[in-house]
Design a protein around this motif. Sequence first.
Motif, mmCIF file in Angstrom:
data_model
loop_
_atom_site.group_PDB
_atom_site.id
_atom_site.type_symbol
_atom_site.label_atom_id
_atom_site.label_comp_id
_atom_site.label_asym_id
_atom_site.label_seq_id
_atom_site.Cartn_x
_atom_site.Cartn_y
_atom_site.Cartn_z
ATOM 1 N N ARG A 108 -8.867 -6.281 8.257
ATOM 2 C CA ARG A 108 -9.597 -6.718 9.453
ATOM 3 C C ARG A 108 -9.437 -5.694 10.576
ATOM 4 N N LYS A 109 -8.214 -5.183 10.758
ATOM 5 C CA LYS A 109 -7.970 -4.187 11.804
ATOM 6 C C LYS A 109 -8.793 -2.917 11.562
ATOM 7 N N ILE A 110 -8.837 -2.487 10.311
ATOM 8 C CA ILE A 110 -9.592 -1.274 9.982
ATOM 9 C C ILE A 110 -11.085 -1.505 10.167
ATOM 10 N N MET A 111 -11.567 -2.649 9.731
ATOM 11 C CA MET A 111 -12.997 -2.954 9.891
ATOM 12 C C MET A 111 -13.372 -3.060 11.376
ATOM 13 N N ILE A 124 -5.049 6.839 6.626
ATOM 14 C CA ILE A 124 -5.804 5.948 7.504
ATOM 15 C C ILE A 124 -5.428 6.194 8.953
ATOM 16 N N LYS A 125 -4.145 6.257 9.231
ATOM 17 C CA LYS A 125 -3.666 6.473 10.596
ATOM 18 C C LYS A 125 -4.122 7.836 11.124
ATOM 19 N N THR A 126 -4.032 8.856 10.297
ATOM 20 C CA THR A 126 -4.446 10.200 10.695
ATOM 21 C C THR A 126 -5.935 10.234 11.046
ATOM 22 N N LEU A 127 -6.759 9.612 10.210
ATOM 23 C CA LEU A 127 -8.195 9.570 10.490
ATOM 24 C C LEU A 127 -8.482 8.837 11.797
ATOM 25 N N GLN A 128 -7.794 7.739 12.029
ATOM 26 C CA GLN A 128 -8.006 6.996 13.270
ATOM 27 C C GLN A 128 -7.650 7.842 14.486
ATOM 28 N N VAL A 129 -6.561 8.554 14.417
ATOM 29 C CA VAL A 129 -6.141 9.412 15.533
ATOM 30 C C VAL A 129 -7.153 10.541 15.739
ATOM 31 N N GLU A 130 -7.626 11.151 14.657
ATOM 32 C CA GLU A 130 -8.605 12.237 14.772
ATOM 33 C C GLU A 130 -9.906 11.739 15.397
ATOM 34 N N ILE A 131 -10.333 10.546 15.021
ATOM 35 C CA ILE A 131 -11.560 9.976 15.575
ATOM 36 C C ILE A 131 -11.418 9.763 17.077
ATOM 37 N N ILE A 132 -10.305 9.186 17.484
ATOM 38 C CA ILE A 132 -10.058 8.932 18.912
ATOM 39 C C ILE A 132 -9.979 10.253 19.682
ATOM 40 N N MET A 159 0.851 -1.170 0.000
ATOM 41 C CA MET A 159 0.000 0.000 0.000
ATOM 42 C C MET A 159 0.898 1.234 0.000
ATOM 43 N N ARG A 160 0.442 2.238 -0.707
ATOM 44 C CA ARG A 160 1.209 3.482 -0.730
ATOM 45 C C ARG A 160 1.278 4.092 0.660
ATOM 46 N N ARG A 161 2.389 4.734 0.934
ATOM 47 C CA ARG A 161 2.600 5.339 2.252
ATOM 48 C C ARG A 161 1.559 6.409 2.557
ATOM 49 N N ASP A 162 1.189 7.221 1.583
ATOM 50 C CA ASP A 162 0.239 8.299 1.849
ATOM 51 C C ASP A 162 -1.144 7.765 2.224
ATOM 52 N N VAL A 163 -1.552 6.642 1.650
ATOM 53 C CA VAL A 163 -2.837 6.043 2.020
ATOM 54 C C VAL A 163 -2.767 5.519 3.450
ATOM 55 N N ARG A 164 -1.677 4.865 3.778
ATOM 56 C CA ARG A 164 -1.482 4.380 5.152
ATOM 57 C C ARG A 164 -1.506 5.539 6.132
ATOM 58 N N GLN A 165 -0.847 6.614 5.767
ATOM 59 C CA GLN A 165 -0.801 7.796 6.638
ATOM 60 C C GLN A 165 -2.188 8.418 6.778
ATOM 61 N N ILE A 206 -11.763 4.963 2.044
ATOM 62 C CA ILE A 206 -10.336 4.765 1.785
ATOM 63 C C ILE A 206 -9.968 3.293 1.932
ATOM 64 N N ALA A 207 -10.428 2.679 3.007
ATOM 65 C CA ALA A 207 -10.083 1.289 3.288
ATOM 66 C C ALA A 207 -10.617 0.356 2.206
ATOM 67 N N ASN A 208 -11.819 0.634 1.709
ATOM 68 C CA ASN A 208 -12.397 -0.218 0.674
ATOM 69 C C ASN A 208 -11.651 -0.123 -0.649
ATOM 70 N N GLY A 209 -11.029 1.012 -0.912
ATOM 71 C CA GLY A 209 -10.310 1.186 -2.167
ATOM 72 C C GLY A 209 -8.818 0.967 -2.068
ATOM 73 N N ALA A 210 -8.324 0.764 -0.863
ATOM 74 C CA ALA A 210 -6.879 0.645 -0.658
ATOM 75 C C ALA A 210 -6.405 -0.784 -0.916
ATOM 76 N N PRO A 211 -5.232 -0.895 -1.526
ATOM 77 C CA PRO A 211 -4.656 -2.231 -1.731
ATOM 78 C C PRO A 211 -3.998 -2.721 -0.435
ATOM 79 N N ILE A 212 -4.793 -3.304 0.463
ATOM 80 C CA ILE A 212 -4.272 -3.754 1.748
ATOM 81 C C ILE A 212 -4.493 -5.255 1.891
#
Length: 92
Positions: free
Chosen positions: A64-67, A9-17, A1-7, A52-58
């Motif tokens: 599973r972690k994202i879901m 995802i991580k940024t959104l998770q942190v903002e949500i928390i 997966m591209r680094r920017d997509v991973r970033q 993002i997660a549905n379209g990301a090559p992960i």
Amino acid sequence: MRRDVRQDIKTLQVEIINDESKIIECMRQGQYDLVKKCLSRIESDLKYLSIIANGAPIDKSEDRKIMDFLRVHYENMRNLSLPCDNALQDSR
């Protein structure tokens, strides 16, 4: 997966928390307008994360972690929701 997509995802998770923590604090202080804004932002971020997660090559484990994250935080959002506006006005 591209680094920017991973970033992203991580940024959104942190903002949500972080917004969940803000909601708890705002509810303690009775700042219900801010709670509504945070809830709206969480809902938007969860939807965007899902897209993002549905379209990301992960791989399956990352997926599973994202879901699991989405499931837990949609439930948190439901539990952190404000009672109806009439109940808020009655309590003031």
